[in-house]
Design an enzyme around this catalytic site. Structure first.
Site, PDB file in Angstrom:
ATOM      1  N   GLU A 316      48.818  49.871  36.874  1.00  0.00           N
ATOM      2  CA  GLU A 316      49.836  48.851  37.110  1.00  0.00           C
ATOM      3  C   GLU A 316      49.704  47.744  36.072  1.00  0.00           C
ATOM      4  O   GLU A 316      48.584  47.300  35.822  1.00  0.00           O
ATOM      5  CB  GLU A 316      49.695  48.238  38.507  1.00  0.00           C
ATOM      6  CG  GLU A 316      50.920  47.409  38.869  1.00  0.00           C
ATOM      7  CD  GLU A 316      50.820  46.708  40.229  1.00  0.00           C
ATOM      8  OE1 GLU A 316      49.706  46.467  40.696  1.00  0.00           O
ATOM      9  OE2 GLU A 316      51.877  46.394  40.777  1.00  0.00           O
ATOM     10  N   ALA A 451      41.304  43.746  42.206  1.00  0.00           N
ATOM     11  CA  ALA A 451      41.364  45.070  42.818  1.00  0.00           C
ATOM     12  C   ALA A 451      42.742  45.673  42.550  1.00  0.00           C
ATOM     13  O   ALA A 451      43.662  44.964  42.151  1.00  0.00           O
ATOM     14  CB  ALA A 451      41.138  44.957  44.320  1.00  0.00           C
ATOM     15  N   MET A 452      42.867  46.983  42.782  1.00  0.00           N
ATOM     16  CA  MET A 452      44.149  47.653  42.564  1.00  0.00           C
ATOM     17  C   MET A 452      44.382  48.665  43.673  1.00  0.00           C
ATOM     18  O   MET A 452      43.519  49.480  43.976  1.00  0.00           O
ATOM     19  CB  MET A 452      44.117  48.323  41.179  1.00  0.00           C
ATOM     20  CG  MET A 452      45.324  49.183  40.877  1.00  0.00           C
ATOM     21  SD  MET A 452      46.856  48.195  40.851  1.00  0.00           S
ATOM     22  CE  MET A 452      48.020  49.415  41.433  1.00  0.00           C
ATOM     23  N   GLU A 453      45.604  48.602  44.244  1.00  0.00           N
ATOM     24  CA  GLU A 453      45.880  49.310  45.491  1.00  0.00           C
ATOM     25  C   GLU A 453      46.249  50.775  45.355  1.00  0.00           C
ATOM     26  O   GLU A 453      46.946  51.305  46.225  1.00  0.00           O
ATOM     27  CB  GLU A 453      47.031  48.588  46.198  1.00  0.00           C
ATOM     28  CG  GLU A 453      48.402  48.695  45.491  1.00  0.00           C
ATOM     29  CD  GLU A 453      48.729  47.509  44.598  1.00  0.00           C
ATOM     30  OE1 GLU A 453      47.778  46.817  44.173  1.00  0.00           O
ATOM     31  OE2 GLU A 453      49.906  47.284  44.309  1.00  0.00           O
ATOM     32  N   HIS A 485      44.060  42.506  51.446  1.00  0.00           N
ATOM     33  CA  HIS A 485      45.225  42.500  50.563  1.00  0.00           C
ATOM     34  C   HIS A 485      45.559  43.935  50.116  1.00  0.00           C
ATOM     35  O   HIS A 485      46.705  44.380  50.216  1.00  0.00           O
ATOM     36  CB  HIS A 485      44.902  41.610  49.351  1.00  0.00           C
ATOM     37  CG  HIS A 485      46.003  41.512  48.338  1.00  0.00           C
ATOM     38  ND1 HIS A 485      46.839  40.432  48.254  1.00  0.00           N
ATOM     39  CD2 HIS A 485      46.400  42.349  47.366  1.00  0.00           C
ATOM     40  CE1 HIS A 485      47.692  40.601  47.279  1.00  0.00           C
ATOM     41  NE2 HIS A 485      47.453  41.770  46.709  1.00  0.00           N
ATOM     42  N   GLU A 486      44.543  44.647  49.659  1.00  0.00           N
ATOM     43  CA  GLU A 486      44.791  45.985  49.101  1.00  0.00           C
ATOM     44  C   GLU A 486      45.181  46.993  50.180  1.00  0.00           C
ATOM     45  O   GLU A 486      46.009  47.860  49.953  1.00  0.00           O
ATOM     46  CB  GLU A 486      43.562  46.482  48.336  1.00  0.00           C
ATOM     47  CG  GLU A 486      43.099  45.561  47.217  1.00  0.00           C
ATOM     48  CD  GLU A 486      44.188  45.152  46.244  1.00  0.00           C
ATOM     49  OE1 GLU A 486      45.125  45.953  46.023  1.00  0.00           O
ATOM     50  OE2 GLU A 486      44.127  44.030  45.717  1.00  0.00           O
ATOM     51  N   HIS A 489      48.750  46.675  51.046  1.00  0.00           N
ATOM     52  CA  HIS A 489      49.616  47.302  50.026  1.00  0.00           C
ATOM     53  C   HIS A 489      49.903  48.772  50.331  1.00  0.00           C
ATOM     54  O   HIS A 489      50.878  49.313  49.834  1.00  0.00           O
ATOM     55  CB  HIS A 489      48.914  47.260  48.668  1.00  0.00           C
ATOM     56  CG  HIS A 489      49.244  46.062  47.845  1.00  0.00           C
ATOM     57  ND1 HIS A 489      50.537  45.612  47.653  1.00  0.00           N
ATOM     58  CD2 HIS A 489      48.455  45.248  47.103  1.00  0.00           C
ATOM     59  CE1 HIS A 489      50.501  44.548  46.851  1.00  0.00           C
ATOM     60  NE2 HIS A 489      49.257  44.309  46.506  1.00  0.00           N
ATOM     61  N   GLU A 508      53.640  41.827  46.298  1.00  0.00           N
ATOM     62  CA  GLU A 508      52.514  40.893  46.217  1.00  0.00           C
ATOM     63  C   GLU A 508      52.604  39.740  47.202  1.00  0.00           C
ATOM     64  O   GLU A 508      51.600  39.325  47.759  1.00  0.00           O
ATOM     65  CB  GLU A 508      52.352  40.376  44.787  1.00  0.00           C
ATOM     66  CG  GLU A 508      52.084  41.480  43.758  1.00  0.00           C
ATOM     67  CD  GLU A 508      50.841  42.311  44.079  1.00  0.00           C
ATOM     68  OE1 GLU A 508      50.067  41.919  44.974  1.00  0.00           O
ATOM     69  OE2 GLU A 508      50.650  43.357  43.437  1.00  0.00           O
TER      70      GLU A 508
END
Ligand SMILES: [Zn+2]
Length: 1046
Positions: A316, A451-453, A485-486, A489, A508
């Site tokens: 992303e 972090a990345m979901e 948060h992740e 998502h 977001e």
């Protein structure tokens, strides 16, 4: 994605690259292809039902959207049907300043003296009127002849003079591919004629050579007849390419590449026909990326000192194309079947569970993962090859695991526990079970974002996921918050995705809102409300500037896509959702609306209005509210309102205007919002049912109260995204009320008053003595949020004065702060405490006290550090005190000792605090060393450079070094962090936000404008310039008053 440090990393924003705009396609606003094309089966139905037949001649490839005029242009028909002569006439008219030219030829013939047709006026029946007209015409003709004589030669030539500011003709100029052939596509957005249905990816990374080979098989559906397939791919060397239609034979094809737009294409001599299925197979080789995106290499040193390498992905927003050729836009959802080879002492992970492993030659294994059970966007694909170890547990029907490098395995259990509670919570809250069989949370040693979901395979920075059993509750709060948060998502973003990056906030803003809401429910001991309140207040800082942007805003270039990852999409997005929730009647409309939205658009892509419509459709009470009407004003306009309140007896007048911080008095804004204004008064101010609500829709309105009030406090618990000015008397009443008994308002309300009065002082609506008057009550304050808010505001002023060499004022401000908070500082202990909120308060107070050289603070910190060093690291410093202790050590003689400890630290959060402390040094040589080390990346990881630069800039000794450093190393910085990315936004903000003089303004302006396409168009640059001017203005108008009042 969570761009790390949501609390500290303030993200910034700038005007678009207007030159590039005309080149890029946007969503055609008439033919709504992008949205409904999100679901292939849906489309098939639409096509079969003939809905699209009304557009048969329009191959979407031939539709060019022109943003400024919103006209649909069709190549060949042309926007201007004028012939050259007519164009000549028009350009001449413009030259003469004649604006009456009309495009209608008939009128033009009648009105234009420039018509090449012979004038009709042979005065055959002369009358006085015609005579006058004829004479006038004659005069005009003579005058024109003279003008024409004086005009440049080019005016009436066939080619004409060079035209300025004229809408360019619709002729599309196709770029040239790297092999010299014409590339068949000229826009940023891909054509809509082909949709991918499924991908099969085989990847063979070689971690010794840092390269990989790949084979991508894409099955596609032809939606409209077309002669080309255009998709994304960058830095991939294609070794073989074949194409087949239906069950036909695969034939070799040539892959054309247009590097500036990272696109590749295959051209055909015969048209592919709508309804056909076809398969593109591409074999390629590539290098593993050395930055933090694409398929990149990462490494760490294990306990034995051996360097271990691994490979992971971060796609992303625009980097899936760096790992495999694909339709790399969020609305091109498809299924993925992934196979990865690796050595036997490594493992591979991907979005789905592994189904089988095949032994290959040379000690290699090939893992095959299940085909994704859901359609997903390319930016959510992920794979990792590493030697991680997991811990797992089952939650409902999902296998939940946390992975880390082997020696950090014991730091993973908190994340697993938090994630399992959160997954359960979301399954129930959304009434849609998490759709995959497994969910992995993986800590990657080199990772830029927080972090990345990625669906089913969430990746984290180690500091965002790993905490040990001895870590403090404050450290756990950060981990839980990023995990929340992740995991949110997985519904918001993964299941329902925004159609294009302009609506990134749908991902977001929602994930940010859900992270606080879920933690409040599941882990109430983490006191997350304070953090959420702080986040909402910080979001206003950037949004008050003229360079801010609407929550949902046009995005036309890769740089603008990167810039969407900012506080407007995240924090303002979350803030307006909270405001909406608080203004809806009852508790359930918001939740029911969200569930309806998720169910209705499950697996699809959406626009902002889809959300508002879903929320409007839910009818639970008689007081039904049109959510779309109110909320679309909050997402389509930048900024937020300032509400001014005045009251006389029982009559209250409310007025709204745009809270716009601008140094340029000419900038006006006529924006209006529908504001859910809440208020409490002196007779009932604490309980939730004291709150009254009034929606202010017009510029000004009056309401009647049931009885006379002494004072009013608006924006109860600061759930609304607006600032309030109470007028001189109103402020004075509130100050008196707080001085009498500060507990007459909730702690959120006290915090919001402190925030608002500083904001108004920046707007020059209140004087510094008025601020001073409110702050007086703080000597009695004991709650965290009001104190931390006041400290933050005062520290900002302190740093500005410090950088202006106002030593006398700095000393007086220091004295003022120490006396205001003196008793509270003295009441702090230096041993472990439980409450997270108390830890937050203590760390903020003591960090300020030591930074202001308060003697007992410095002594305590030094003693604790000595004990820690003497114990050989076996003695723990309470987590919330580590920063202040390390800061004091780094700023005294213990910098080198701390550096050694940093090299050996095993707790990631502790290590990060040591790095921050090392960067706070006042020694010029150490400052230069740590900046350079940050870019070299040997001892200090380059991912930490934004933190290092931010900390160096705060200190008096370092801010000018940092400014020099980023100017000298700009190209190296943007090699690591993309132009416009949150890391670059943060760096730009750190180095410029404390300047307040004309000469610094000039330097900043001249440096960034010299960058051209390497960053001069970034919104963060515009923000930096605005901020410096505002700082300068604040200084000019407040220095004298500060000298008097401090
Ligand atoms: Zn996110």
């Amino acid at each position: 994605m969570d761009p790390f440090d949501s609390r500290n990393a303030e993200r910034v924003n700038l005007p678009r690259n207007m030159i590039e705009n005309s080149m890029f396609e946007e969503e055609p606003d008439v033919v709504d292809l992008a949205k409904d094309s999100t679901s292939f089966p849906l489309h098939l139905q639409i096509e079969m039902s003939g809905c699209l037949q009304s557009f048969p001649p329009l191959d979407p490839d031939d539709v060019v959207y022109e943003p400024r005029s919103s006209r649909l242009l069709v190549r060949g028909l042309g926007e201007n049907d004028m012939d050259d002569e007519e164009e000549d006439c028009e350009s001449s008219a413009r030259l003469l300043g004649m604006s009456f030219m009309n495009r209608s030829s008939a009128q033009r013939v009648a009105a234009s003296p420039f018509s090449r047709q012979s004038p009709s006026g042979s005065c055959s029946r002369p009358s006085a009127r015609t005579m006058v007209v004829c004479v006038l015409l004659l005069v005009i003709v003579v005058a024109m002849s003279m003008v024409l004589y004086l005009l440049p030669e080019c005016t009436f030539t066939k080619s004409g003079c060079p035209k300025q500011n004229k809408t360019s003709p619709p002729e599309t100029v196709y770029p040239i591919s790297s092999n010299g052939e014409v590339f068949p596509w000229a826009q940023l957005r891909l054509p809509q004629s082909i949709r991918p249905l499924s991908y099969s990816l085989t990847l063979n990374p070689d971690l010794d050579k840092m390269t990989f080979t790949g084979c991508t098989v894409i099955t596609m559906f032809v939606r409209h007849n077309t002669k080309h397939v255009v998709l994304h791919g960058v830095n991939l060397n294609f070794t073989k390419a074949t194409f087949k239609i239906g069950d036909g034979k695969a034939t070799a094809v040539t892959v054309l590449e247009y590097k500036p737009k990272q696109q590749i294409a295959v051209k055909f001599t015969e048209e592919l026909k709508a309804g056909q299925l076809c398969v593109l197979t591409l074999d390629y080789t590539a290098d593993l990326s050395h930055s933090y995106d694409g398929f990149y290499n990462s490494s760490y040193t294990d306990k034995e000192g051996t360097k271990k390498v691994l490979a992971a992905t971060q796609f992303e927003p625009l980097s899936a194309r760096k790992a495999f050729p694909c339709f790399d836009e969020p609305s091109f959802k498809a299924t993925f079947l992934i196979k990865i080879s690796h050595k036997s002492d490594y493992m591979a992970l991907s979005n789905m569970p592994k189904v089988k492993t095949i032994k290959l030659q040379n000690d290699l294994l090939l893992d095959e993962f299940e085909k994704t059970s859901v359609n997903m966007s390319t930016y959510l694909v992920a794979f990792i090859v590493a030697n991680f170890t997991p811990i797992s547990k089952n939650v409902s029907n999902t296998l939940l695991s946390v992975y880390s490098v082997p020696e950090k395995k014991e730091h993973t259990s908190y994340a697993l526990e938090a994630a399992s509670k959160l997954l359960d919570f979301y399954n129930n809250f959304f009434e849609i079970p998490y759709p995959l069989q497994k969910l992995d949370l993986v800590a990657i040693p080199d990772f830029l974002a927080g972090a990345m979901e990625n669906w089913g395979l969430i990746t984290f920075r180690e500091t965002s996921l790993l905490v040990g059993s001895l870590s403090s509750a404050l450290e756990k709060q950060l981990v839980a918050s990023v995990v929340a948060h992740e995991v949110a998502h997985q519904w918001f973003g993964n299941l329902v995705t925004m159609s294009w990056w302009n609506d990134l906030w749908l991902n977001e803003g929602f994930a940010t809102y859900m992270q606080y809401m879920s933690i409040q429910n599941v882990l109430p001991e983490l006191d997350i409300e304070n953090v959420f309140l702080d986040v909402r207040l910080r979001a206003m800082e950037k949004d008050a500037l003229n360079s801010s942007h609407a929550v949902s805003t046009e995005v036309n270039t890769p740089e603008q896509v990167e810039e969407m990852f900012d506080s407007v999409s995240y924090e303002k997005g979350a803030s307006i959702l909270l405001m909406l929730k608080a203004s809806l009647p009852g508790d359930q409309q918001f939740r029911k609306g969200i569930i309806q939205y998720l169910k209705q658009f499950s697996g699809l892509n959406t626009y902002t209005n889809d959300l508002w419509n879903s929320l409007t459709q839910v009818k639970l009470s008689t007081q039904h509210q049109n959510v779309t009407e109110m909320m679309s004003l909050w997402t389509s306009q930048k900024g937020f309102p300032l509400v001014t309140v005045s009251y006389k007896g029982d009559e209250v007048t409310l007025t709204q205007e745009h809270f716009l911080l601008t140094s340029d008095n000419a900038t006006q804004s006529s924006s209006l919002w529908h504001i859910p204004v809440s208020y409490v008064n002196d007779s009932c101010s604490l309980a939730a049912d004291c709150r009254q609500l009034f929606t202010l829709k017009t510029k000004s309105n009056t309401l009647k109260l049931p009885e006379k009030v002494k004072w009013l406090k608006l924006n109860y618990r600061n759930t609304g995204f607006y600032i309030v000015d109470y007028g001189k008397e109103g402020w004075s009443e509130l100050c008196d009320a707080l001085a009498n008994n500060y507990q007459v308002l909730t702690s959120e309300d006290r915090t919001s008053l402190i925030h608002n009065i500083f904001a108004l002082s920046r707007l020059r609506r209140v004087s510094f003595p008025q601020v001073h008057q409110l702050l007086k009550y703080l000597s009695n304050e004991t709650e965290t949020s009001p104190v931390t808010e006041a400290l933050l505001q005062l520290n900002t002023i302190y740093r500005l004065l410090d950088k202006r060499y106002e030593h006398g004022l700095v000393a007086r401000l220091k004295e003022y702060m120490l006396s205001l908070f003196g008793s509270l500082i003295r009441n702090q202990t230096w041993t472990e405490i439980e409450s997270v909120s108390k830890q937050e308060l203590r760390s903020a107070l003591l960090e300020t006290a030591c930074q202001l050289h308060e003697e007992s603070c410095i002594k305590q910190a030094k003693d604790i550090f000595k004990d820690y060093v003497d114990s050989n690291g076996t003695k723990r410093i309470p987590g919330d005190l580590q920063q202040v202790v390390f800061n004091v050590a780094a700023q005294s003689d213990d910098w080198a000792t701390l550096l050694t400890l940093y090299g050996n630290a095993s707790y990631d959060s502790e290590k990060r605090k040591m790095l921050k402390a090392l960067s706070s040094t006042k020694d010029p040589q150490q400052i230069v060393w740590i900046l350079q080390e940050g870019i070299r990346g040997h001892i200090v990881q380059t991912q930490e450079l934004p933190l290092v630069i931010g900390t160096v800039c705060n200190g008096f000794a370092g801010f000018l070094f940092a400014w020099d450093f980023i100017q000298e190393n700009w190209d190296r910085l943007i090699e690591k962090f993309p132009v416009g990315s949150f890391a670059i936004q943060r760096i730009v903000k750190s180095v410029t936000s404390q300047f307040s003089t004309k000469s610094h303004l000039d330097q900043v302006q001249s440096f960034f404008s010299s960058l051209k396409e390497r960053g001069s168009n970034m919104r963060s640059v515009q923000e930096a310039l605005e901020t410096i001017k505002l700082n300068q203005r604040w200084m000019d108008s407040n220095l004298a008053s500060l000298r008097k009042s401090l």
